[in-house]
Design an enzyme around this catalytic site. Structure first.
Site, mmCIF file in Angstrom:
data_model
loop_
_atom_site.group_PDB
_atom_site.id
_atom_site.type_symbol
_atom_site.label_atom_id
_atom_site.label_comp_id
_atom_site.label_asym_id
_atom_site.label_seq_id
_atom_site.Cartn_x
_atom_site.Cartn_y
_atom_site.Cartn_z
ATOM 1 N N LYS A 135 0.829 -1.208 0.000
ATOM 2 C CA LYS A 135 0.000 0.000 0.000
ATOM 3 C C LYS A 135 0.864 1.259 0.000
ATOM 4 O O LYS A 135 0.629 2.184 -0.779
ATOM 5 C CB LYS A 135 -0.919 0.015 1.225
ATOM 6 N N ASP A 153 -6.599 1.132 1.144
ATOM 7 C CA ASP A 153 -6.669 1.193 2.601
ATOM 8 C C ASP A 153 -8.079 0.816 3.036
ATOM 9 O O ASP A 153 -8.873 0.323 2.229
ATOM 10 C CB ASP A 153 -6.287 2.590 3.093
#
Length: 227
Positions: A135, A153
């Protein structure tokens, strides 16, 4: 069949058609014409640090902690000169600050030793940095290098599943599904549009469906009525 095609074939099917998904992006882009990260940074290095610190922390909290830190340490060399103990003192208001301080020092050292103090522009190299996962790497690739990545997320995961545009049982499925269904013209910016929509409208506990610009397209069944 190509590996990429097979990978996409095995993903959960979107509950929306292409026209609906494109309309979602069109409306979100009207709401926020110039989306960008809400993390404060001054250069690629400080963005890497900020995103690494943001795990299990809010952007507001990270910005508060790094405001003074980045004034005196905006390069790997300056961060190393501060040392782990001093870095820890600057970020102690952030969750997991002890581990994060160690990672900041380690990633800074690796950048100096192997990357000439420059932030690499590939996911493979970025995830070698301590404290940097997929991420974080995707955020840096999108924000700094303009690559069409999806840094999934909790907000993006929630919006993608609630709306039905890119369902998935884990973040990787959602990421790949978003890359598959997002129109090319919206790929740069899509990450921020979906994230900010989840942060401010499609909230976890009480989504503001009554104020949502895409509520008529969204497949979420338990829509929140107007107060």
């Amino acid at each position: 069949m190509a590996a990429k095609e097979k990978l996409y074939k095995d993903l959960p099917r979107p509950k929306l058609n292409r026209a609906q998904i494109e309309e979602i992006y069109r409306r979100l882009s009207v709401e926020r014409p110039s989306p960008k990260t809400e993390l404060d940074y001054v250069n690629p290095y400080t963005l890497v640090v900020a995103v690494a610190l943001s795990a299990q922390a809010t952007d507001v909290g990270v910005n508060r902690a790094t405001k003074d830190l980045f004034v005196i340490a905006d390069t790997p060399e300056k961060m190393l000169a501060l040392g782990e103990d001093t870095v820890r003192d600057y970020i102690k208001t952030i969750g997991l600050y002890k581990t994060k301080a160690k990672n900041v020092i380690k990633l800074s050292q690796l950048l100096v030793d192997e990357y000439d103090s420059k932030v690499p522009d590939t996911r493979e190299d970025l995830i070698r940095l301590p404290g940097v996962g997929r991420k974080t790497a995707n955020v840096v690739l999108h924000e700094i290098f303009g690559q069409p990545t999806m840094a999934v997320d909790t907000h993006i995961f929630r919006v993608s599943n609630r709306t039905g545009m890119a369902p998935g049982k884990d973040v990787l499925e959602v990421e790949l599904n978003l890359l598959r269904v997002t129109p090319e013209s919206y790929l740069i910016g899509a990450h921020h549009w979906v994230l900010l929509h989840g942060r401010y409208v499609c909230k976890a506990r009480t989504p503001e469906c009554y104020a949502c610009p895409i509520q008529d397209i969204c497949q979420y069944k338990k829509k929140t009525p107007a107060p």
